[in-house]
Write a protein that holds these residues in place. Structure first.
Motif, PDB file in Angstrom:
ATOM      1  N   ASP A 192       6.938  -4.487   5.737  1.00  0.00           N
ATOM      2  CA  ASP A 192       6.459  -3.892   4.487  1.00  0.00           C
ATOM      3  C   ASP A 192       7.658  -3.349   3.712  1.00  0.00           C
ATOM      4  O   ASP A 192       8.764  -3.237   4.241  1.00  0.00           O
TER       5      ASP A 192
ATOM      6  N   GLU B 140       2.295  -6.483  -2.877  1.00  0.00           N
ATOM      7  CA  GLU B 140       1.563  -5.407  -3.533  1.00  0.00           C
ATOM      8  C   GLU B 140       2.455  -4.545  -4.417  1.00  0.00           C
ATOM      9  O   GLU B 140       1.962  -3.769  -5.229  1.00  0.00           O
TER      10      GLU B 140
ATOM     11  N   MET C  63      12.924  -2.914   2.958  1.00  0.00           N
ATOM     12  CA  MET C  63      11.957  -3.350   3.949  1.00  0.00           C
ATOM     13  C   MET C  63      11.983  -2.406   5.145  1.00  0.00           C
ATOM     14  O   MET C  63      13.017  -1.876   5.518  1.00  0.00           O
TER      15      MET C  63
ATOM     16  N   ARG D  66       4.462   2.951   0.916  1.00  0.00           N
ATOM     17  CA  ARG D  66       4.708   1.766   1.739  1.00  0.00           C
ATOM     18  C   ARG D  66       3.614   0.742   1.427  1.00  0.00           C
ATOM     19  O   ARG D  66       2.430   1.091   1.375  1.00  0.00           O
ATOM     20  N   SER D  67       4.009  -0.486   1.201  1.00  0.00           N
ATOM     21  CA  SER D  67       3.015  -1.511   0.910  1.00  0.00           C
ATOM     22  C   SER D  67       3.559  -2.867   1.313  1.00  0.00           C
ATOM     23  O   SER D  67       4.752  -3.026   1.592  1.00  0.00           O
ATOM     24  N   ALA D  68       2.659  -3.844   1.329  1.00  0.00           N
ATOM     25  CA  ALA D  68       3.120  -5.221   1.485  1.00  0.00           C
ATOM     26  C   ALA D  68       3.946  -5.584   0.261  1.00  0.00           C
ATOM     27  O   ALA D  68       3.709  -5.080  -0.831  1.00  0.00           O
ATOM     28  N   ILE D  69       4.903  -6.469   0.468  1.00  0.00           N
ATOM     29  CA  ILE D  69       5.825  -6.796  -0.627  1.00  0.00           C
ATOM     30  C   ILE D  69       5.076  -7.328  -1.844  1.00  0.00           C
ATOM     31  O   ILE D  69       5.407  -7.009  -2.984  1.00  0.00           O
TER      32      ILE D  69
END
Lengths: 198, 185
Positions: B64, B34, B59, B29-32
């Motif tokens: 995220d 990233e 999403m 899971r990450s920020a988009i």
């Protein structure tokens, strides 16, 4: 690229199979290598449904959504659904023209009406073949995200990579994708008023 | 006047079912923004290996993006796709522990243009007690990610509900329960 008489284009120097690192910049005066994409497809506009079910370890709500869409004779053009930390997250796309029908049937369902979010219009951008290559996935992701394209989701299939993106970015796609990819020379433009730059 | 044709059949035909066993599932899971850096790390770790068998991302409720990848450990060397290396180099890649999974997938005539395929699939698995881990429908293919050692059972359940081409069924009769990395019916 140099146009040929038959309308095809010569591949850039250092294309697939040359062993040159993608994105390494000009070497010896040649342009950087591009990954080769044999085909591109953009879907008609779609409605995107995001579904989140808390504290559920089975795809029950997703199965319910599929049942309701079947009863309404709505085709699912794209679906990803998976569990993470006891939450089911789903993204489901269908024809934009059917949004009123979908909204009507979902609003009648007590379970789904509070866990489904309507989004769109979106389109499915499909590139193929992927060759199970992380490089191709990475190039496409960088191109889309670095250019501010809103990415809702992605999925692979047997030979294609599909990205769910906002419809309003279509006019930019030719320019964006032509940077990392050697696009097929015979491709039709995404829209009648845009063109893939040579 | 425009005519719209709707294609429907009571027992849905397929081109047969495929099972890939013993795959590994990585989830992150990450920020988009990233995500490219994370997949870049995956690419560097996998080197020239064509690593993935299935990828998908979507999403989550926090905005995220949750990225999932199945890979076949048979094709991995010591320097490929080891969770510990990701954690060392990227600080937390593979936020969830890797798990062993089986992958079941199938196609059929006009699967990309017809309604009811997924409902039929869920109905076929209604008696299945072990949880599905993921469902992916893209282009004209349906993928089911299930816990390890469940793939053949799922395939048999689906093959009992959908229509499988006679030639495919005959070819695999008697070998349907055979173990292996890739089975087909």
């Amino acid at each position: 690229m140099t146009p040929r008489k038959n309308g095809q284009f010569d591949r850039p120097v250092g294309g697939k199979g040359t062993g040159r690192r993608q994105g390494s910049g000009p070497v010896g005066g040649y342009p950087p290598a591009k990954a080769i994409v044999s085909g591109i497809k953009v879907s008609p506009p779609l409605l995107a449904l995001r579904l989140r079910a808390d504290r559920v370890t089975t795809p029950g709500p997703v199965a319910l959504l599929c049942r309701i869409l079947r009863d309404a004779k709505v085709n699912i053009a794209y679906l990803t659904s998976s569990v993470q930390k006891n939450e089911w997250h789903s993204l489901c796309c269908m024809e934009w023209a059917q949004r009123d029908t979908v909204a009507a049937v979902l609003n009648q369902n007590k379970i789904l009406e509070n866990i489904v979010i309507f989004q769109g219009p979106v389109v499915l951008l499909t590139l193929y073949p992927h060759g199970f290559s992380l490089k191709m996935l990475n190039l496409a992701l960088k191109a889309l995200i670095d250019n501010g394209i809103r990415l809702h989701g992605l999925a692979s299939s047997i030979s294609a990579l599909t990205f769910v993106i906002d419809q309003d970015c279509l006019s930019e796609l030719g320019r964006i994708l032509s940077a990392p990819f050697d696009l097929p020379g015979h491709a039709l433009p995404f829209q009648s008023d845009i063109h893939i730059p040579a | 006047m425009e005519t719209i044709a709707v294609y429907w059949e009571p027992v849905i035909r397929t081109y047969g079912f495929h099972v890939q066993q013993g795959l590994r599932m990585v989830q992150d899971r990450s920020a988009i923004n990233e995500l490219p850096r994370r997949t870049d790390a995956l690419q560097m770790m996998s080197g020239s290996v064509s690593a993935f068998r299935l990828v998908w991302a979507q999403m989550d409720s926090a905005g995220d993006i949750v990225f999932s990848l199945l890979y076949d450990p048979v094709h991995c060397t010591n320097e490929v796709l080891h969770r510990e290396k990701f954690q060392d180099q990227r600080g937390g890649f593979a936020a969830q522990p890797e798990v062993s999974v089986d992958l079941v997938y199938f196609q059929g005539p006009h699967f990309g243009d017809r309604y009811g395929i997924m409902d039929f699939t869920f109905n076929a698995l209604s008696g299945y007690e072990a949880p599905l881990l993921a469902v992916v429908c893209s282009v004209a293919s349906v993928y089911l990610v299930v816990p390890a050692n469940q793939g053949l059972k799922i395939r048999d359940m689906l093959a009992g509900a959908f229509e499988v081409p006679t030639t495919v069924r005959d070819q695999n009769r008697g070998a349907g329960a055979a173990s292996g990395m890739h089975c087909h019916e």
